[in-house]
Structure formats: C-alpha cells, structure tokens
Write a protein that holds these residues in place. Sequence first.
Motif, mmCIF file in Angstrom:
data_model
loop_
_atom_site.group_PDB
_atom_site.id
_atom_site.type_symbol
_atom_site.label_atom_id
_atom_site.label_comp_id
_atom_site.label_asym_id
_atom_site.label_seq_id
_atom_site.Cartn_x
_atom_site.Cartn_y
_atom_site.Cartn_z
ATOM 1 N N LEU A 163 0.830 -1.209 0.000
ATOM 2 C CA LEU A 163 0.000 0.000 0.000
ATOM 3 C C LEU A 163 0.862 1.256 0.000
ATOM 4 O O LEU A 163 0.551 2.241 -0.684
ATOM 5 C CB LEU A 163 -0.923 0.016 1.217
ATOM 6 C CG LEU A 163 -2.041 -1.021 1.279
ATOM 7 C CD1 LEU A 163 -2.893 -0.791 2.520
ATOM 8 C CD2 LEU A 163 -2.913 -0.972 0.041
ATOM 9 N N ILE A 164 1.944 1.222 0.767
ATOM 10 C CA ILE A 164 2.859 2.358 0.824
ATOM 11 C C ILE A 164 3.484 2.588 -0.549
ATOM 12 O O ILE A 164 3.594 3.729 -1.024
ATOM 13 C CB ILE A 164 3.957 2.121 1.876
ATOM 14 C CG1 ILE A 164 3.343 2.075 3.277
ATOM 15 C CG2 ILE A 164 5.007 3.227 1.817
ATOM 16 C CD1 ILE A 164 4.294 1.582 4.344
ATOM 17 N N TYR A 168 3.480 5.831 -2.962
ATOM 18 C CA TYR A 168 4.719 6.430 -3.470
ATOM 19 C C TYR A 168 4.686 6.554 -4.991
ATOM 20 O O TYR A 168 5.058 7.588 -5.552
ATOM 21 C CB TYR A 168 5.928 5.596 -3.045
ATOM 22 C CG TYR A 168 7.217 6.107 -3.646
ATOM 23 C CD1 TYR A 168 7.777 7.318 -3.238
ATOM 24 C CD2 TYR A 168 7.870 5.391 -4.654
ATOM 25 C CE1 TYR A 168 8.939 7.806 -3.808
ATOM 26 C CE2 TYR A 168 9.035 5.869 -5.226
ATOM 27 C CZ TYR A 168 9.563 7.079 -4.796
ATOM 28 O OH TYR A 168 10.715 7.554 -5.379
ATOM 29 N N LEU A 169 4.231 5.511 -5.662
ATOM 30 C CA LEU A 169 4.154 5.552 -7.121
ATOM 31 C C LEU A 169 3.174 6.624 -7.588
ATOM 32 O O LEU A 169 3.402 7.291 -8.601
ATOM 33 C CB LEU A 169 3.746 4.178 -7.665
ATOM 34 C CG LEU A 169 4.779 3.056 -7.483
ATOM 35 C CD1 LEU A 169 4.192 1.727 -7.931
ATOM 36 C CD2 LEU A 169 6.056 3.359 -8.261
ATOM 37 N N LEU A 203 2.859 9.759 4.775
ATOM 38 C CA LEU A 203 3.732 9.849 5.950
ATOM 39 C C LEU A 203 2.937 9.900 7.252
ATOM 40 O O LEU A 203 3.403 9.434 8.296
ATOM 41 C CB LEU A 203 4.647 11.077 5.842
ATOM 42 C CG LEU A 203 5.737 10.983 4.771
ATOM 43 C CD1 LEU A 203 6.519 12.288 4.687
ATOM 44 C CD2 LEU A 203 6.679 9.823 5.067
ATOM 45 N N LYS A 204 1.742 10.477 7.191
ATOM 46 C CA LYS A 204 0.882 10.479 8.376
ATOM 47 C C LYS A 204 0.390 9.068 8.694
ATOM 48 O O LYS A 204 0.335 8.652 9.858
ATOM 49 C CB LYS A 204 -0.303 11.416 8.165
ATOM 50 C CG LYS A 204 0.047 12.892 8.186
ATOM 51 C CD LYS A 204 -1.179 13.748 7.904
ATOM 52 C CE LYS A 204 -0.823 15.232 7.856
ATOM 53 N NZ LYS A 204 -2.017 16.069 7.509
ATOM 54 N N LEU A 205 0.032 8.330 7.634
ATOM 55 C CA LEU A 205 -0.483 6.975 7.825
ATOM 56 C C LEU A 205 0.619 5.986 8.178
ATOM 57 O O LEU A 205 0.417 5.056 8.971
ATOM 58 C CB LEU A 205 -1.196 6.509 6.548
ATOM 59 C CG LEU A 205 -2.563 7.106 6.258
ATOM 60 C CD1 LEU A 205 -3.038 6.698 4.864
ATOM 61 C CD2 LEU A 205 -3.587 6.660 7.299
ATOM 62 N N THR A 209 7.744 4.196 7.719
ATOM 63 C CA THR A 209 8.031 3.497 6.476
ATOM 64 C C THR A 209 9.490 3.665 6.043
ATOM 65 O O THR A 209 10.119 4.694 6.297
ATOM 66 C CB THR A 209 7.116 3.996 5.344
ATOM 67 O OG1 THR A 209 7.535 3.392 4.107
ATOM 68 C CG2 THR A 209 7.208 5.502 5.178
ATOM 69 N N ASP A 210 10.003 2.656 5.368
ATOM 70 C CA ASP A 210 11.361 2.724 4.821
ATOM 71 C C ASP A 210 11.455 3.734 3.682
ATOM 72 O O ASP A 210 12.558 4.115 3.281
ATOM 73 C CB ASP A 210 11.787 1.343 4.303
ATOM 74 C CG ASP A 210 11.974 0.333 5.423
ATOM 75 O OD1 ASP A 210 12.175 0.763 6.578
ATOM 76 O OD2 ASP A 210 11.913 -0.882 5.154
ATOM 77 N N LEU A 211 10.310 4.155 3.161
ATOM 78 C CA LEU A 211 10.287 5.128 2.068
ATOM 79 C C LEU A 211 10.098 6.562 2.573
ATOM 80 O O LEU A 211 9.789 7.454 1.783
ATOM 81 C CB LEU A 211 9.155 4.785 1.087
ATOM 82 C CG LEU A 211 9.311 3.483 0.304
ATOM 83 C CD1 LEU A 211 8.079 3.235 -0.571
ATOM 84 C CD2 LEU A 211 10.563 3.508 -0.558
#
Length: 275
Positions: A163-164, A168-169, A203-205, A209-211
Amino acid sequence: MKKNVIIIACMAFLMAGCAGEFNKVYKSYDYDYRYEYAKQCFAEGRYVHAVTLLQELVTALKGGDYAQESLYMLGMAQYMSRDYESSSQTFKKYGTSYPRGIYAEKASFYVGESLYESAPEPRLDQTPTIGAINAYQQFLDQFPESELRPEAQRKLFELQDKLIMKEYLSAKLYYNLGGYFGNINSNNESNYSACIITAQNALKLYPFTDLREDFSLLIMKSKFQLAENSSDERRLERYSDAEDECYGFLNEFPESKEKATAERYIAKCKKVTKN
C-alpha cells in the motif's frame, strides 16, 4: 517410440478409469460414500474433484457429524486449486457458521491467505490488499496466541508495504506530470500540489516506512518547483515554504544522497527570501 506409446495408452486408460469412478460416485445418493471419496480426492491432490463433490455435500451434511469438516475441507480444496475468491468466501462462511468450531482458527487465517494470494501489484487497485490486511488483523485479534501469528504479522506488514508503494508511485507520478508541460500552468501546479498532499498523507499513515526519505524528497522537490514557477503574489510565500522544507529535509536526513540538491535549493530560495 513403441515404449512411449504404451505408456501414453496406459495413462489414458487410468485416467478414463478415474473419470468413470468419479462419475459413479458423483451420481451416488450415498452421502457417506461420496464424502469418503471426496476426502480421498483431497488427500491425493485431486482438488477439483474434491470441490465438485463437497460443494453439494456441505449442504447435505449440514447439522451432521461431518458438517464442520466438510465446509473447511471445501475451503482448503478451493484454496489448493487456486480459486482464492471462492476459498475466502468459504472460510468466511465457516467463521460465521462455527465461530468456536474446531477449524475456526485456521479458517480465519486462511481468509487472509486467500486474499493475500489475490493481492495485485502496487500499481493496480489495492482493494484486495486492504481486504487481506483486515482479514489478518481480525485473525490476530481473535487468536492472539496462535502459532500462526508470526506468519500473519509478516504478511500483514508485507501488504502494508504494498500500500505504501502504491502511494509512493502515485506521488511520483504526480511529480513527473508536474514538469511534463514545461512552463507552469494550472495542470502543472495541481500535479505538484497533488504530489505534496499524497506524500504527506502517506507519511501520516505510515510514519515509520522505509520510504520516508523518498516521500520527503518528493515533497521538497514539489514545493521548490511550485516556488520556481509561482506567480508574483505568491512568490515570496512559496520560496519561504520551500526553504523551510529543505532545512527540515536536511535535519531529518543529514546523510542523504540528495543533500546537495537540498543545499542548492536553499541557496536559490535565499536569493528571494532575503531580498
């Protein structure tokens, strides 16, 4: 050559025999006989045959001694034959019908497993992925001491990463589209703004994350592009916002490979904000 012909003929004979036996069982009104044969098919890996028999038997055996086992076995046969949509529904039905049944824990786990197998790549619609995450979470809530807990958690995190990556995409696509038309216009501006909003929401959710750096970089770049192409009345405001974003990026990622980019942006922003 002759030996191969004999082997093929024998295989065809055996297959015909199996088909004939299956048809005989399928037409039988002896449910115990049909059920035992369905179990044999499942044990031998003939999952399609097992599904065909069990789909009728789960109704006929309902309320009897084999009711739970037949429904769970149907779900497993569907799962093993890669009919994941059907297996997820069957396992859900088991959980609803027998919430404290002997197979309740595994049925709950395999709802998640079925949806996990249906989850598409990140670029596509992630509705099945969200469904799988919810199923694994429900399993973890219902059976916190299960031996399957580590596997469910691992796959849940894996699905969250998907999902992350989807977010990002999407953010990256907005950023790339923002510069597609060259000079700024309403489409460019809305794309850069959409990139910022998408990345900030991600970023809030998913704050850990590693991203995180990748999302932050897109935000910084988008804010700078908005400033670079801004109208006179918003020019100072946007350069100031971009400058703050660059400092925030450097503070959080002091060893980033994009450190020079942030410093270059700051220098350009200062030429405007300090005048």
